[in-house]
Motif scaffolding. Structure first.
Motif, short mmCIF file in Angstrom:
data_model
loop_
_atom_site.label_atom_id
_atom_site.label_comp_id
_atom_site.label_asym_id
_atom_site.label_seq_id
_atom_site.Cartn_x
_atom_site.Cartn_y
_atom_site.Cartn_z
N UNK A 1 0.82 -1.21 0.00
CA UNK A 1 0.00 0.00 0.00
C UNK A 1 0.86 1.26 0.00
N UNK A 2 2.10 1.17 0.47
CA UNK A 2 2.99 2.32 0.53
C UNK A 2 3.71 2.48 -0.81
N UNK A 3 3.78 3.73 -1.28
CA UNK A 3 4.46 3.95 -2.56
C UNK A 3 5.97 3.97 -2.36
N UNK A 4 6.69 4.04 -3.45
CA UNK A 4 8.15 3.98 -3.41
C UNK A 4 8.80 5.15 -2.70
N UNK A 5 8.22 6.35 -2.84
CA UNK A 5 8.80 7.52 -2.18
C UNK A 5 8.66 7.42 -0.67
N UNK A 6 7.54 6.92 -0.21
CA UNK A 6 7.35 6.76 1.23
C UNK A 6 8.31 5.70 1.78
N UNK A 7 8.50 4.63 1.02
CA UNK A 7 9.45 3.59 1.45
C UNK A 7 10.85 4.17 1.53
N UNK A 8 11.24 4.93 0.51
CA UNK A 8 12.56 5.54 0.50
C UNK A 8 12.74 6.51 1.67
N UNK A 9 11.70 7.27 1.97
CA UNK A 9 11.78 8.21 3.09
C UNK A 9 11.96 7.48 4.42
N UNK A 10 11.21 6.40 4.62
CA UNK A 10 11.36 5.63 5.86
C UNK A 10 12.76 5.03 5.95
N UNK A 11 13.29 4.51 4.84
CA UNK A 11 14.62 3.91 4.85
C UNK A 11 15.67 4.98 5.19
N UNK A 12 15.59 6.14 4.55
CA UNK A 12 16.55 7.20 4.83
C UNK A 12 16.45 7.65 6.28
N UNK A 13 15.22 7.77 6.79
CA UNK A 13 15.01 8.19 8.17
C UNK A 13 15.64 7.18 9.13
N UNK A 14 15.49 5.88 8.81
CA UNK A 14 16.05 4.86 9.69
C UNK A 14 17.56 4.75 9.56
N UNK A 15 18.11 5.10 8.42
CA UNK A 15 19.56 5.09 8.28
C UNK A 15 20.21 6.29 8.97
N UNK A 16 19.55 7.44 8.93
CA UNK A 16 20.11 8.64 9.54
C UNK A 16 19.96 8.64 11.06
N UNK A 17 18.78 8.28 11.53
CA UNK A 17 18.50 8.25 12.98
C UNK A 17 17.87 6.90 13.30
N UNK A 18 18.67 5.85 13.43
CA UNK A 18 18.12 4.48 13.52
C UNK A 18 17.18 4.25 14.70
N UNK A 19 17.59 4.60 15.91
CA UNK A 19 16.76 4.30 17.07
C UNK A 19 15.44 5.06 17.02
N UNK A 20 15.52 6.34 16.74
CA UNK A 20 14.31 7.15 16.65
C UNK A 20 13.45 6.73 15.46
N UNK A 21 14.08 6.41 14.34
CA UNK A 21 13.34 5.99 13.15
C UNK A 21 12.55 4.71 13.38
N UNK A 22 13.18 3.72 13.99
CA UNK A 22 12.49 2.45 14.26
C UNK A 22 11.39 2.68 15.28
N UNK A 23 11.66 3.45 16.31
CA UNK A 23 10.65 3.71 17.34
C UNK A 23 9.43 4.42 16.74
N UNK A 24 9.65 5.43 15.92
CA UNK A 24 8.53 6.14 15.29
C UNK A 24 7.80 5.24 14.31
N UNK A 25 8.53 4.41 13.55
CA UNK A 25 7.86 3.49 12.62
C UNK A 25 6.95 2.53 13.37
N UNK A 26 7.43 2.00 14.48
CA UNK A 26 6.60 1.07 15.26
C UNK A 26 5.39 1.77 15.85
N UNK A 27 5.56 3.01 16.28
CA UNK A 27 4.42 3.75 16.83
C UNK A 27 3.40 4.05 15.73
#
Length: 135
Positions: free
Chosen positions: A45-71
């Motif tokens: 359901x998620x488009x490619x840009x959203x996937x890329x944004x989540x990946x970049x967010x998790x690579x730049x700020x891993x702990x916060x990115x994973x925590x926000x993704x799970x929330x």
């Protein structure tokens, strides 16, 4: 000989406990990180840009990115995991049915060939039964 070092004294039990605890937490973190990455790519359901944004967010700020993704998307992670498991089970069941059907066809063809070689079936009857079996 008087300069011997007691390693047990230098590394107390509590230190060993904390080392094991940190290794355990590191492994849990890696498992969680990989599950989130798999979930990002599994979500259709998620488009490619959203996937890329989540990946970049998790690579730049891993702990916060994973925590926000799970929330934000954690509730649907379980649903996607169950859906993926069901799709795998259905594909496996279809493969088993196809394989079992193919094995039955081979057995039937062998039985028909044996009946033809004995003379119980004519060539025309054999061809009709073979065509019916293979269709």
């Amino acid at each position: 000989m008087d300069d011997a070092v007691d390693l047990a004294y230098d590394y107390p039990v509590l230190g060993a406990f904390w080392t094991v605890m940190w290794i355990f937490l590191w492994v849990v973190w890696l498992v969680l990180l990989f599950r989130v990455f798999v979930d990002i790519f599994r979500d259709h359901e998620m488009n490619g840009w959203a996937k890329a944004a989540w990946i970049v967010f998790m690579l730049l700020i891993p702990f916060l990115g994973v925590l926000i993704y799970i929330i934000v998307r954690g509730r649907d992670m379980g649903r996607r995991e169950i859906q993926h498991a069901q799709e795998q089970q259905e594909a496996f069941n279809a493969y088993i049915r196809q394989t079992a059907q193919g094995a039955g066809t081979g057995d039937e063809l062998a039985r028909l060939a044996e009946l033809r070689s004995k003379g119980d079936l004519s060539e025309e009857e054999f061809q009709r039964a073979k065509d019916k079996l293979l269709s």
